[in-house]
Design an enzyme around this catalytic site. Structure first.
Site, PDB file in Angstrom:
ATOM      1  N   HIS A 295      28.031  78.495  42.107  1.00 61.01           N
ATOM      2  CA  HIS A 295      27.372  79.336  42.513  1.00 61.01           C
ATOM      3  C   HIS A 295      28.241  80.724  41.955  1.00 61.01           C
ATOM      4  O   HIS A 295      29.258  81.027  41.826  1.00 61.01           O
ATOM      5  CB  HIS A 295      27.928  79.283  44.132  1.00 61.01           C
ATOM      6  CG  HIS A 295      29.407  79.303  44.545  1.00 61.01           C
ATOM      7  ND1 HIS A 295      29.699  80.816  44.669  1.00 61.01           N
ATOM      8  CD2 HIS A 295      30.294  78.690  44.778  1.00 61.01           C
ATOM      9  CE1 HIS A 295      31.159  80.296  45.729  1.00 61.01           C
ATOM     10  NE2 HIS A 295      31.936  79.104  45.269  1.00 61.01           N
TER      11      HIS A 295
ATOM     12  N   ASP B 117      33.762  73.971  41.901  1.00 62.58           N
ATOM     13  CA  ASP B 117      33.622  74.817  42.383  1.00 62.58           C
ATOM     14  C   ASP B 117      35.544  75.423  42.286  1.00 62.58           C
ATOM     15  O   ASP B 117      36.428  74.201  41.337  1.00 62.58           O
ATOM     16  CB  ASP B 117      34.082  74.774  43.776  1.00 62.58           C
ATOM     17  CG  ASP B 117      33.590  76.378  44.631  1.00 62.58           C
ATOM     18  OD1 ASP B 117      34.246  76.804  44.227  1.00 62.58           O
ATOM     19  OD2 ASP B 117      32.672  76.516  45.140  1.00 62.58           O
TER      20      ASP B 117
ATOM     21  N   HIS C 106      40.452  83.754  48.025  1.00 59.05           N
ATOM     22  CA  HIS C 106      39.629  84.856  49.706  1.00 59.05           C
ATOM     23  C   HIS C 106      40.322  85.965  49.321  1.00 59.05           C
ATOM     24  O   HIS C 106      40.527  86.222  50.621  1.00 59.05           O
ATOM     25  CB  HIS C 106      38.834  83.751  50.944  1.00 59.05           C
ATOM     26  CG  HIS C 106      37.873  83.576  50.351  1.00 59.05           C
ATOM     27  ND1 HIS C 106      37.335  83.091  51.251  1.00 59.05           N
ATOM     28  CD2 HIS C 106      37.706  82.736  48.976  1.00 59.05           C
ATOM     29  CE1 HIS C 106      36.181  82.405  51.026  1.00 59.05           C
ATOM     30  NE2 HIS C 106      35.889  82.159  50.051  1.00 59.05           N
TER      31      HIS C 106
ATOM     32  N   GLU D 278      26.005  80.300  48.071  1.00 54.97           N
ATOM     33  CA  GLU D 278      26.920  79.753  48.355  1.00 54.97           C
ATOM     34  C   GLU D 278      27.318  80.127  49.529  1.00 54.97           C
ATOM     35  O   GLU D 278      28.075  78.990  50.612  1.00 54.97           O
ATOM     36  CB  GLU D 278      28.183  78.485  47.111  1.00 54.97           C
ATOM     37  CG  GLU D 278      28.783  78.117  47.447  1.00 54.97           C
ATOM     38  CD  GLU D 278      30.171  77.670  48.162  1.00 54.97           C
ATOM     39  OE1 GLU D 278      30.703  76.934  48.665  1.00 54.97           O
ATOM     40  OE2 GLU D 278      30.769  79.063  48.392  1.00 54.97           O
ATOM     41  N   GLU D 279      28.004  81.325  49.884  1.00 56.88           N
ATOM     42  CA  GLU D 279      29.405  81.355  50.013  1.00 56.88           C
ATOM     43  C   GLU D 279      29.318  82.131  52.278  1.00 56.88           C
ATOM     44  O   GLU D 279      29.650  82.135  52.980  1.00 56.88           O
ATOM     45  CB  GLU D 279      29.997  82.805  50.034  1.00 56.88           C
ATOM     46  CG  GLU D 279      30.995  82.251  48.512  1.00 56.88           C
ATOM     47  CD  GLU D 279      31.746  81.584  48.797  1.00 56.88           C
ATOM     48  OE1 GLU D 279      32.467  81.701  50.081  1.00 56.88           O
ATOM     49  OE2 GLU D 279      32.765  81.663  47.856  1.00 56.88           O
TER      50      GLU D 279
ATOM     51  N   ASP E 218      36.021  82.528  42.606  1.00 50.70           N
ATOM     52  CA  ASP E 218      35.714  81.651  43.279  1.00 50.70           C
ATOM     53  C   ASP E 218      34.508  82.378  43.464  1.00 50.70           C
ATOM     54  O   ASP E 218      34.288  83.219  44.417  1.00 50.70           O
ATOM     55  CB  ASP E 218      36.313  81.760  45.152  1.00 50.70           C
ATOM     56  CG  ASP E 218      35.687  81.134  45.788  1.00 50.70           C
ATOM     57  OD1 ASP E 218      34.603  80.119  45.364  1.00 50.70           O
ATOM     58  OD2 ASP E 218      36.210  81.221  47.274  1.00 50.70           O
TER      59      ASP E 218
END
Ligand SMILES: [Zn+2]
Length: 353
Positions: free
Chosen positions: A65, A233, A320, A210-211, A177
């Site tokens: 992603h 991922d 994150h 995706e998130e 990410d």
């Protein structure tokens, strides 16, 4: 990691791509795939899909992603301060004191995100975790009109996009990410194609959104209709203080890609990945998930009448946050592993478990 490949990774990391605002990074992906794919398509959802040898009977899809978590402008007050909504899952504490960039029609606008200083917090406020509505962005505007001369409601925001090299081969950035995973699938595709005629139809998808719910993998996998698919991922590295290995597993930076096992993963895909790693002396770590993983692999597996799915992850510390940290060696080895897996898909294969 080769210099050119590393430079491409830095460009991915320094290009903004909050979910729904992935257009700039998808342009980089199209340019990259244009040099090694037979076809490159952008669908109306925003996914970019490259294909090589696409008419072959067995179709293999690599998915990474391209979107990152970010923020969106919600409200501008009379003094020109900006309130935001999250795009994706933020811990607001990670945003206090952050340098940010607002991506506006007139170009990138720098800002800072903060709250009132500790000296001015009440005893009660000091005990509380900050909430998104207690934070604001300051671009230095004179007032609302000045702010609105450059910023519009709905503009997207990222933390400052900057890559930092740490010791050994560790690199740190916002949105490892999943730009490291995106880099891996693109590089695996390039390496698999460069090694000679492919035994399968090879597709690579730079998936969007995706998130906010694995949305681009769903639409792109429907279009490709693959027999086998692997999502790449990041996963939590547990080799830092305060993380309980009994609860989270034993995953370290620099010890190679993580091959996941569990109901979301087809056992033949897992065994082929492990065999390909062993044949090339690529170290791997095993990861376990007893549920549908919170990754593109979840929706890849349930596409149409079912897809033999794998999940290969890059260990990542501080997920994150502004300082997501990965090993570039892990990424490089993962690209090699996936290229080898794709090149091993000869003949007709039964994926039924
Ligand atoms: Zn991710």
């Amino acid at each position: 990691m080769e210099a050119a490949a590393r430079e491409f990774l830095v460009r991915l990391l320094e290009t903004p791509s909050p979910s729904g605002y992935e257009q700039p990074i998808q342009q980089l992906v199209r340019d990259y795939l244009g040099r090694c794919a037979d076809s490159v398509v952008t669908d109306s959802h925003g996914n970019v899909i490259g294909a090589k040898n696409g008419a072959a009977p067995t179709r293999m899809l690599l998915a990474g992603h391209c979107d990152q978590i970010g923020l969106i402008v919600q409200y501008i007050d009379g003094d020109g301060f900006i309130s935001v909504q999250p795009i994706g899952g933020w811990d607001p504490i990670q945003l206090v004191g952050a340098r940010v960039t607002l991506w506006t029609a007139s170009g990138p606008v720098p800002g800072v995100m903060s709250r009132k200083p500790i000296h001015l917090l009440t005893d009660e406020e000091r005990k509380q975790v900050p909430k998104m509505k207690d934070l604001w962005i300051d671009i230095g505007a004179a007032d609302k009109a000045d702010c609105e001369s450059v910023v519009r409601v709905g503009d997207c925001i990222t933390l400052e996009l900057k890559v930092q090299q740490l010791r050994r081969d560790l690199a740190c950035s916002v949105a490892m990410d999943d730009k490291i995973g995106l880099w891996v699938v693109l590089e695996a595709f390039r390496r698999a194609v460069a090694a000679g005629p492919l035994p399968c139809g090879l597709f690579v998808a730079s998936t969007v959104q995706e998130e906010i719910g694995l949305r681009g993998a769903q639409t792109s996998a429907h279009a490709v209709d693959p027999h086998v698919a692997i999502a790449v991922d990041v996963t939590h590295a547990t080799d830092c203080p305060t993380i309980d290995k009994k609860a989270e597993g034993d995953i370290a930076l620099g010890k190679g890609p993580v091959v996941y096992r569990g109901p979301n993963m087809n056992p033949h895909v897992v065994e082929r990945l492990l065999a390909a790693a062993a044949a090339r002396a690529i170290p791997v770590q095993l990861g376990a998930s007893g549920r549908a993983t919170p990754t593109d692999a979840n929706v890849l597996q349930t596409t149409r009448s079912g897809v033999a799915t794998g999940l290969v992850s890059i260990p990542n510390r501080y997920m994150h946050s502004a300082v997501e940290t990965v090993s570039l060696d892990d990424a490089d080895r993962t690209a090699d592993l996936l290229a080898a897996f794709c090149r091993g898909l000869e003949g007709s294969i039964s994926w039924a478990p």
